[in-house]
Each structure stands twice: as structure tokens, then as C-alpha cells.
Design a protein around this motif. Structure first.
Motif, mmCIF file in Angstrom:
data_model
loop_
_atom_site.group_PDB
_atom_site.id
_atom_site.type_symbol
_atom_site.label_atom_id
_atom_site.label_comp_id
_atom_site.label_asym_id
_atom_site.label_seq_id
_atom_site.Cartn_x
_atom_site.Cartn_y
_atom_site.Cartn_z
ATOM 1 N N ASP A 149 -7.732 0.484 -5.510
ATOM 2 C CA ASP A 149 -6.735 0.992 -6.436
ATOM 3 C C ASP A 149 -7.366 1.981 -7.426
ATOM 4 O O ASP A 149 -8.544 2.328 -7.314
ATOM 5 N N ILE A 168 6.614 -2.054 -2.632
ATOM 6 C CA ILE A 168 5.716 -0.918 -2.415
ATOM 7 C C ILE A 168 6.538 0.349 -2.617
ATOM 8 O O ILE A 168 7.581 0.531 -1.981
ATOM 9 N N PHE A 170 6.327 4.255 -2.313
ATOM 10 C CA PHE A 170 5.608 5.445 -1.848
ATOM 11 C C PHE A 170 6.165 6.641 -2.618
ATOM 12 O O PHE A 170 7.375 6.895 -2.596
ATOM 13 N N SER A 201 2.287 1.051 -6.277
ATOM 14 C CA SER A 201 2.672 2.440 -6.011
ATOM 15 C C SER A 201 1.606 3.077 -5.138
ATOM 16 O O SER A 201 0.416 3.024 -5.460
ATOM 17 N N ILE A 202 2.049 3.655 -4.031
ATOM 18 C CA ILE A 202 1.116 4.316 -3.107
ATOM 19 C C ILE A 202 1.463 5.802 -3.095
ATOM 20 O O ILE A 202 2.561 6.191 -2.703
ATOM 21 N N LYS A 204 1.284 9.783 -2.196
ATOM 22 C CA LYS A 204 0.970 10.767 -1.158
ATOM 23 C C LYS A 204 0.633 12.075 -1.869
ATOM 24 O O LYS A 204 1.292 13.089 -1.693
ATOM 25 N N HIS A 225 -1.870 0.872 -8.587
ATOM 26 C CA HIS A 225 -1.733 2.225 -8.027
ATOM 27 C C HIS A 225 -2.805 2.521 -6.986
ATOM 28 O O HIS A 225 -3.987 2.252 -7.213
ATOM 29 N N ILE A 226 -2.348 3.102 -5.874
ATOM 30 C CA ILE A 226 -3.265 3.486 -4.792
ATOM 31 C C ILE A 226 -3.045 4.952 -4.472
ATOM 32 O O ILE A 226 -1.913 5.434 -4.412
ATOM 33 N N THR A 228 -3.599 7.732 -1.553
ATOM 34 C CA THR A 228 -3.936 7.788 -0.118
ATOM 35 C C THR A 228 -4.598 9.111 0.220
ATOM 36 O O THR A 228 -3.987 10.164 0.152
ATOM 37 N N THR A 232 -7.370 7.040 4.326
ATOM 38 C CA THR A 232 -6.604 5.813 4.062
ATOM 39 C C THR A 232 -5.109 6.002 4.316
ATOM 40 O O THR A 232 -4.318 5.136 3.981
ATOM 41 N N LYS A 233 -4.753 7.151 4.897
ATOM 42 C CA LYS A 233 -3.310 7.420 5.026
ATOM 43 C C LYS A 233 -2.645 6.595 6.134
ATOM 44 O O LYS A 233 -1.447 6.689 6.331
ATOM 45 N N THR A 236 0.616 4.795 5.289
ATOM 46 C CA THR A 236 1.918 5.467 5.357
ATOM 47 C C THR A 236 2.417 5.518 6.801
ATOM 48 O O THR A 236 3.616 5.434 7.048
#
Length: 282
Positions: A149, A168, A170, A201-202, A204, A225-226, A228, A232-233, A236
Motif C-alpha cells: 500500500d 474495492i 478502482f 482504493s486501487i 490506475k 491505498h494501492i 498499480t 502489479t496491474k 485489475t
């Protein structure tokens, strides 16, 4: 074996098939443009909000029209099992909002295609899409992940099992509709966090500095929070995320119980109602 159908005559049939829904779509887009221009010059905030709600209703009507068109396309594709063009008819909407609740129909129609179509490049691509669709739909076990994170701590979905419901979200710092929803998501977090509700929260995003700046500006450091990056994508891909905002609600057993693609009042209301029924019952 060559393709049995003449693709150009199939194209003509599709144009004919789509005439009624295209007419409705064009008319809705015309109405939306008219409201957009009114919003730009409207000074009164109450009137402005009413116009925004009208836009939302029109967007829902457009979605419903697209769903009606998709249903026609399913029938058409089933009746033309040896056409690449009819495969593309159902391949395009498979990862869009309108296709979200039709997994079984997509599979049924795809299985009906000739082996030549199914084993074509586009056919194999469709089979892969359906695999990701299946594992990320409501009722499926949420795909596991273990990622760092914003504070460089590892988050794995497993750590919430048996303890918390997880939403989650995105999103991205550059995504206007995503950011517009943050105050409302913050409200949900503050209301239900103590009862066992967590948000991850991920993003992009392309740039970590813009991502961090957005988190700070929106004051959403309160949840996890992450970011990507290229390596690490896969998260998605696993969750079949092709556009944002995209939200996934996971229960304490790690099962997906809700999924929302896109923004809008209807999605907000649905998520709100689902959380209310969960936590009022507990």
C-alpha cells in the motif's frame, strides 16, 4: 472450411437490426447535449442540480437502450454461429457495464459458435474474457491479491476474511467521475467503518506524485491505498476492470456480493442500500 456467411450481407442485417435502438440513442444524446449547454450557463444551484439529475436519468435510459440492443445481438449471434462479425457483436460489450449481468447468456451464445469461430484469434480472446468475467462476477470468490500500500505495508485480501466487508474502489487521480464520488464514499466509510467496513482504493494512475497529491487533497488517507504499476496491474485484470470508476463489494467470507461499473445516482443508491441492509441487520 470457409466462413459460411457473407460478412457484408451480415453487416447490412446488423445495421437494419440496430436502426430502432440507434434512433433512440441519437435522440437521448441530443437531449443530453441540450441539458449540458443549460448547465454551463445556469447560475441557480437548485436548478443546476435538477438538470444534473435529468442527465443521470437520460444516462440510465441510454444504458437500458444499450441493454435492449445487446439482447437483440445475442439472438442475432445465436442465429449466425459461423460469422466473425456476430462474434464481435457480443465481444465488444462483454466487459462493459451493459453486459455485467449477462454472463450466462454470453457463455451460451459463445458456445453456440462454430469451432472455427471459437478457435479464431478473436474467439480465443473472447474465451479468455469470459474466464476473467466468471471469476469477478457477483457470487464468485473474490480473486486474492497481496500488494504494497501507500505506506509500503502489504495488503492481502485474506487479512479481512471473517472480520470485515471490503469495498474495492478502482479509480485514478485523473478520473473526474471517480473523484466526484469520493465525498460520498467517505460518508459511507465514516458511517460503517466501526461496524466492520473497510475500503481499499486501487489506483490506475500513471504518476505516483499525482496519485498521492489527490489522496491528500480529497482527505481520504483514512482508508487503504494501492498504486498499480506495470508489474502489479494483474489485480485489475483479475477483477475484469476495463473502465473506472469500478467498485466491488466483498463479504466476510471473501465472496463478491456487489459490483458497480461507472458512476451515477443509481449506482450510489444501490451501494448505499446494500450496506444499509448489511449493517442494519448485524
Amino acid at each position: 472450411m470457409s466462413f459460411a456467411q457473407d460478412e457484408s450481407s451480415i453487416e447490412k442485417e446488423i445495421l437494419e437490426l440496430h436502426k430502432p435502438t440507434k434512433k433512440i440513442r441519437d435522440s437521448i444524446i441530443g437531449l443530453q447535449k441540450g441539458i449540458f449547454s443549460k448547465i454551463e450557463i445556469e447560475k441557480d444551484s437548485v436548478t443546476k442540480n435538477q438538470l444534473i439529475l435529468q442527465l443521470d436519468d437520460l444516462e440510465n435510459a441510454k444504458d437500458q437502450n444499450d441493454i435492449n440492443e445487446l439482447k437483440l445481438d445475442f439472438v442475432f449471434a445465436k442465429n449466425h454461429p459461423n460469422s466473425l462479425r456476430s462474434l464481435s457483436l457480443i465481444r465488444i460489450p462483454v466487459n462493459r457495464f451493459i453486459g455485467m449481468n449477462f454472463y450466462d447468456t454470453f457463455v451460451e451464445v459463445f458456445e453456440n459458435f462454430s469451432s472455427e469461430i471459437k478457435n479464431s484469434e478473436k474467439g480465443l480472446e473472447m474465451a479468455e474474457k469470459l474466464r476473467y468475467f466468471k471469476q469477478s462476477k457477483v457470487g464468485s470468490k473474490a480473486p486474492e491479491f497481496s500488494l504494497k500500500d501507500i505506506n509500503n505495508k502489504t495488503i492481502s485480501l485474506d487479512e479481512f476474511k471473517g472480520k470485515q466487508y471490503v469495498l474495492i474502489d478502482f479509480w485514478a487521480s485523473w478520473c473526474g467521475p471517480c473523484r466526484e464520488e469520493l465525498p460520498y464514499i467517505k460518508e459511507l466509510y465514516q458511517k460503517y467503518h466501526q461496524q466492520g467496513f473497510e475500503i481499499i482504493s486501487i489506483a490506475k494512475d500513471d504518476k505516483t506524485d499525482l496519485w498521492k497529491k489527490a489522496i491528500s487533497k480529497e482527505k481520504i488517507e483514512i482508508w487503504r491505498h494501492i498504486f498499480t504499476s506495470e508489474d502489479t496491474k494483474s489485480v485489475t485484470t483479475d477483477y475484469f476492470v476495463n473502465g473506472i470508476p469500478h467498485k466491488v463489494l466483498i463479504d466476510k467470507n471473501g465472496i463478491i456480493i456487489g459490483k458497480w461499473k461507472g458512476s451515477g445516482e443509481t449506482n450510489k443508491h444501490d451501494l448505499q442500500q446494500q450496506l444499509k441492509s448489511i449493517f442494519d441487520a448485524e
